[in-house]
Design a protein around this motif. Structure first.
Motif, PDB file in Angstrom:
ATOM      1  N   MET A   1       0.849  -1.192   0.000  1.00 53.74           N
ATOM      2  CA  MET A   1       0.000   0.000   0.000  1.00 53.74           C
ATOM      3  C   MET A   1       0.886   1.244   0.000  1.00 53.74           C
ATOM      4  SD  MET A   1      -2.791   1.249   2.874  1.00 53.74           S
ATOM      5  CE  MET A   1      -3.680  -0.288   2.792  1.00 53.74           C
ATOM      6  N   SER A   2       0.581   2.183  -0.915  1.00 51.91           N
ATOM      7  CA  SER A   2       1.408   3.380  -1.009  1.00 51.91           C
ATOM      8  C   SER A   2       1.159   4.304   0.178  1.00 51.91           C
ATOM      9  CB  SER A   2       1.100   4.122  -2.310  1.00 51.91           C
ATOM     10  OG  SER A   2      -0.171   4.725  -2.244  1.00 51.91           O
ATOM     11  N   GLU A   3       2.107   5.210   0.376  1.00 55.71           N
ATOM     12  CA  GLU A   3       1.970   6.166   1.488  1.00 55.71           C
ATOM     13  C   GLU A   3       0.738   7.035   1.308  1.00 55.71           C
ATOM     14  OE1 GLU A   3       4.495   9.847   3.539  1.00 55.71           O
ATOM     15  OE2 GLU A   3       5.372   8.651   1.913  1.00 55.71           O
ATOM     16  N   ALA A   4       0.455   7.442   0.064  1.00 53.53           N
ATOM     17  CA  ALA A   4      -0.701   8.301  -0.199  1.00 53.53           C
ATOM     18  C   ALA A   4      -2.008   7.597   0.128  1.00 53.53           C
ATOM     19  CB  ALA A   4      -0.692   8.756  -1.659  1.00 53.53           C
ATOM     20  N   VAL A   5      -2.109   6.312  -0.253  1.00 53.30           N
ATOM     21  CA  VAL A   5      -3.315   5.544   0.045  1.00 53.30           C
ATOM     22  C   VAL A   5      -3.479   5.369   1.549  1.00 53.30           C
ATOM     23  CG1 VAL A   5      -4.410   3.285  -0.185  1.00 53.30           C
ATOM     24  CG2 VAL A   5      -3.334   4.354  -2.167  1.00 53.30           C
ATOM     25  N   ALA A   6      -2.374   5.058   2.243  1.00 56.26           N
ATOM     26  CA  ALA A   6      -2.432   4.895   3.700  1.00 56.26           C
ATOM     27  C   ALA A   6      -2.861   6.186   4.380  1.00 56.26           C
ATOM     28  CB  ALA A   6      -1.063   4.455   4.225  1.00 56.26           C
ATOM     29  N   ARG A   7      -2.357   7.298   3.876  1.00 51.55           N
ATOM     30  CA  ARG A   7      -2.719   8.596   4.465  1.00 51.55           C
ATOM     31  C   ARG A   7      -4.211   8.871   4.266  1.00 51.55           C
ATOM     32  NH1 ARG A   7       0.906  12.080   5.513  1.00 51.55           N
ATOM     33  NH2 ARG A   7       2.271  11.370   3.828  1.00 51.55           N
ATOM     34  N   ALA A   8      -4.711   8.579   3.043  1.00 52.22           N
ATOM     35  CA  ALA A   8      -6.126   8.806   2.748  1.00 52.22           C
ATOM     36  C   ALA A   8      -7.017   7.930   3.617  1.00 52.22           C
ATOM     37  CB  ALA A   8      -6.400   8.553   1.269  1.00 52.22           C
ATOM     38  N   GLU A   9      -6.611   6.674   3.814  1.00 56.03           N
ATOM     39  CA  GLU A   9      -7.405   5.777   4.648  1.00 56.03           C
ATOM     40  C   GLU A   9      -7.424   6.262   6.103  1.00 56.03           C
ATOM     41  OE1 GLU A   9      -6.320   1.716   4.268  1.00 56.03           O
ATOM     42  OE2 GLU A   9      -6.598   1.674   2.092  1.00 56.03           O
ATOM     43  N   SER A  10      -6.270   6.677   6.602  1.00 52.43           N
ATOM     44  CA  SER A  10      -6.211   7.180   7.979  1.00 52.43           C
ATOM     45  C   SER A  10      -7.093   8.421   8.135  1.00 52.43           C
ATOM     46  CB  SER A  10      -4.767   7.518   8.353  1.00 52.43           C
ATOM     47  OG  SER A  10      -3.966   6.355   8.388  1.00 52.43           O
ATOM     48  N   ALA A  11      -7.033   9.307   7.139  1.00 47.47           N
ATOM     49  CA  ALA A  11      -7.841  10.530   7.197  1.00 47.47           C
ATOM     50  C   ALA A  11      -9.325  10.180   7.193  1.00 47.47           C
ATOM     51  CB  ALA A  11      -7.499  11.440   6.016  1.00 47.47           C
ATOM     52  N   ALA A  12      -9.712   9.194   6.387  1.00 51.84           N
ATOM     53  CA  ALA A  12     -11.116   8.802   6.333  1.00 51.84           C
ATOM     54  C   ALA A  12     -11.571   8.204   7.662  1.00 51.84           C
ATOM     55  CB  ALA A  12     -11.318   7.787   5.199  1.00 51.84           C
ATOM     56  N   VAL A  13     -10.698   7.410   8.274  1.00 55.14           N
ATOM     57  CA  VAL A  13     -11.039   6.819   9.574  1.00 55.14           C
ATOM     58  C   VAL A  13     -11.247   7.914  10.621  1.00 55.14           C
ATOM     59  CG1 VAL A  13     -10.141   5.433  11.482  1.00 55.14           C
ATOM     60  CG2 VAL A  13      -9.946   4.598   9.136  1.00 55.14           C
ATOM     61  N   TRP A  14     -10.333   8.909  10.627  1.00 52.49           N
ATOM     62  CA  TRP A  14     -10.483   9.997  11.595  1.00 52.49           C
ATOM     63  C   TRP A  14     -11.744  10.799  11.313  1.00 52.49           C
ATOM     64  CZ3 TRP A  14      -8.722   9.869  16.086  1.00 52.49           C
ATOM     65  CH2 TRP A  14      -7.458   9.336  16.379  1.00 52.49           C
ATOM     66  N   ALA A  15     -12.059  10.994  10.045  1.00 52.13           N
ATOM     67  CA  ALA A  15     -13.284  11.723   9.704  1.00 52.13           C
ATOM     68  C   ALA A  15     -14.505  10.988  10.239  1.00 52.13           C
ATOM     69  CB  ALA A  15     -13.376  11.897   8.187  1.00 52.13           C
ATOM     70  N   ALA A  16     -14.517   9.670  10.086  1.00 43.84           N
ATOM     71  CA  ALA A  16     -15.644   8.890  10.587  1.00 43.84           C
ATOM     72  C   ALA A  16     -15.756   8.979  12.105  1.00 43.84           C
ATOM     73  CB  ALA A  16     -15.493   7.434  10.146  1.00 43.84           C
ATOM     74  N   ARG A  17     -14.605   8.932  12.785  1.00 42.27           N
ATOM     75  CA  ARG A  17     -14.635   9.054  14.256  1.00 42.27           C
ATOM     76  C   ARG A  17     -15.157  10.416  14.680  1.00 42.27           C
ATOM     77  NH1 ARG A  17      -8.625   6.425  15.297  1.00 42.27           N
ATOM     78  NH2 ARG A  17      -9.268   4.234  15.262  1.00 42.27           N
ATOM     79  N   LEU A  18     -14.727  11.451  13.975  1.00 46.39           N
ATOM     80  CA  LEU A  18     -15.171  12.800  14.306  1.00 46.39           C
ATOM     81  C   LEU A  18     -16.653  12.973  14.048  1.00 46.39           C
ATOM     82  CD1 LEU A  18     -12.096  14.641  12.805  1.00 46.39           C
ATOM     83  CD2 LEU A  18     -12.798  14.781  15.194  1.00 46.39           C
ATOM     84  N   ALA A  19     -17.191  12.194  13.120  1.00 49.21           N
ATOM     85  CA  ALA A  19     -18.615  12.291  12.813  1.00 49.21           C
ATOM     86  C   ALA A  19     -19.473  11.862  13.988  1.00 49.21           C
ATOM     87  CB  ALA A  19     -18.945  11.431  11.602  1.00 49.21           C
ATOM     88  N   ASP A  20     -18.904  11.010  14.845  1.00 44.69           N
ATOM     89  CA  ASP A  20     -19.679  10.513  15.984  1.00 44.69           C
ATOM     90  C   ASP A  20     -19.793  11.530  17.101  1.00 44.69           C
ATOM     91  OD1 ASP A  20     -20.124   8.084  14.794  1.00 44.69           O
ATOM     92  OD2 ASP A  20     -18.284   7.199  15.591  1.00 44.69           O
ATOM     93  N   GLY A  21     -19.115  12.666  16.972  1.00 43.56           N
ATOM     94  CA  GLY A  21     -19.164  13.692  18.009  1.00 43.56           C
ATOM     95  C   GLY A  21     -17.794  13.967  18.574  1.00 43.56           C
ATOM     96  N   ARG A  22     -17.757  14.615  19.727  1.00 42.85           N
ATOM     97  CA  ARG A  22     -16.497  15.002  20.354  1.00 42.85           C
ATOM     98  C   ARG A  22     -15.685  13.765  20.737  1.00 42.85           C
ATOM     99  NH1 ARG A  22     -17.957  19.607  24.060  1.00 42.85           N
ATOM    100  NH2 ARG A  22     -17.781  20.841  22.193  1.00 42.85           N
ATOM    101  N   LEU A  23     -14.402  13.775  20.431  1.00 38.41           N
ATOM    102  CA  LEU A  23     -13.543  12.624  20.694  1.00 38.41           C
ATOM    103  C   LEU A  23     -13.298  12.444  22.183  1.00 38.41           C
ATOM    104  CD1 LEU A  23     -10.774  13.155  17.971  1.00 38.41           C
ATOM    105  CD2 LEU A  23     -12.591  11.438  17.929  1.00 38.41           C
ATOM    106  N   PRO A  24     -13.228  11.193  22.657  1.00 37.08           N
ATOM    107  CA  PRO A  24     -12.797  10.975  24.047  1.00 37.08           C
ATOM    108  C   PRO A  24     -11.355  11.430  24.209  1.00 37.08           C
ATOM    109  CG  PRO A  24     -12.955   8.896  22.862  1.00 37.08           C
ATOM    110  CD  PRO A  24     -13.548   9.939  21.961  1.00 37.08           C
TER     111      PRO A  24
END
Length: 346
Positions: A1-24
């Motif tokens: 997996m390229s660095e760019a793809v890994a970065r995009a996946e990580s960003a998407a995961v964080w976006a999904a977590r942020l969608a649930d509200g304020r982070l613990p």
């Protein structure tokens, strides 16, 4: 997996977590570390959020709803038979489709959920933001922060904070306290949100001061001198001075209720070192500040007591010393487990 793809996946995961509200708390620290790890992380995350924002207006339209239903049905049919992703491209496409579906239902564009920095009773804290700006929080205070490409937005939810703003003319730095907004690009100032007033002290630079009225913002003006027209607060407020505005929607419409006075910048910052300095302050304001450092809260019995003017220097949280000093003014203290009520002798 390229660095760019890994970065995009990580960003998407964080976006999904942020969608649930304020982070613990543990997730918030992890998120901040990820953001600080590489400036490209924030850029990719913002690009994802911008893409989701662009479809927000159409999220519930008939064509989009049909696409959502078809995509969900396709995903359900494929789920039992699919065990491995065949390519990074397919992974990204499926991830993007799943996230769009999730976000349309959950409102992820609230990534959008600002980061909250707060202190408890008796606690002080200094926070350095991603742009290099610094926030110094008083006890029992909270500031929410949201940075974007074109703006740096903060909200003082309660208490007091001093802001040392990193210069960035292209991204104004705004602090909202109730219906009052202080806007700067690179300067140093403090904002205090109290029960009856919002107070702004300017230490260096320049700020604009606005008041939100519905969907509009109006410039706040200061009470004029004799035979002079009202002056905009941003002109009247100079380094080494304090602006006091009543809480509520009156500052922009009633300049007489707003005033600017000179202060001693060094003395006004002694709270950062644990000392509270009061110069001819009403007792109501004195107790409100002292309560940020005490579990047993001081309360006021009637406006006559609250209007008593007080000057002095006290250690933050040392309410007993304040009570002893007030006794000389005829103020009695009635204490129980949670509060101490102050009242002037009749």
């Amino acid at each position: 997996m390229s660095e760019a793809v890994a970065r995009a996946e990580s960003a998407a995961v964080w976006a999904a977590r942020l969608a649930d509200g304020r982070l613990p708390v543990n997730r918030q620290a992890e998120f901040e570390a990820w953001m600080a790890e590489d400036p490209r992380n924030a850029q990719v995350l913002e690009e994802i959020v911008d893409a989701w924002r662009s479809v927000e207006a159409y999220a519930t339209s008939a064509p989009i709803m049909e696409m959502r239903q078809a995509a969900m049905a396709s995903a359900n049919r494929a789920a039992p038979r699919t065990r491995f992703w065949r390519s990074a491209g397919m992974l990204q496409a499926c991830l993007a489709a799943t996230l769009v579906l999730t976000l349309m239902g959950a409102g992820i564009w609230n990534w959008l959920q600002p980061t909250l920095y707060e202190t408890g009773v008796g606690e002080r804290r200094v926070v350095v933001l991603a742009d290099g700006s610094k926030i110094s929080l008083d006890g029992d205070s909270a500031v929410a922060v949201s940075f974007g490409r074109k703006s740096r937005e903060l909200w003082l939810e309660h208490g007091r904070a001093k802001f040392d703003v990193a210069k960035d003319a292209l991204r104004p730095f705004s602090v909202t306290a109730g219906d009052k907004v202080v806007v700067a690009t690179g300067t140093a100032f403090s904002v205090e949100r109290m029960k009856v007033a919002v107070r702004v002290i300017l230490y260096e630079g320049h700020v604009a001061v606005l008041e939100k009225v519905g969907d509009e913002s109006r410039a706040v003006s200061v009470a004029p001198r004799r035979n002079e027209a009202p002056v905009l607060a941003e002109r009247a407020l100079q380094p080494g001075s304090e602006l006091v505005m009543p809480a509520g929607l009156v500052a922009s419409a009633a300049p007489a209720a707003v005033h600017v006075s000179e202060i001693d910048p060094v003395q006004t910052l002694r709270w950062e070192g644990g000392q509270m300095v009061f110069v001819d302050e009403p007792l109501q304001a004195v107790t409100e500040r002292m309560n940020r450092f005490a579990d047993n809260k001081l309360t006021i019995d009637g406006p006559r007591t609250g209007d008593l003017r007080i000057s002095g220097v006290f250690h933050a949280g040392d309410n007993e010393a304040l009570i002893q000093g007030l006794a000389a003014f005829g103020v009695h203290a009635r204490k129980n487990d949670r509060t101490t009520t102050l009242s002037l002798a009749r």
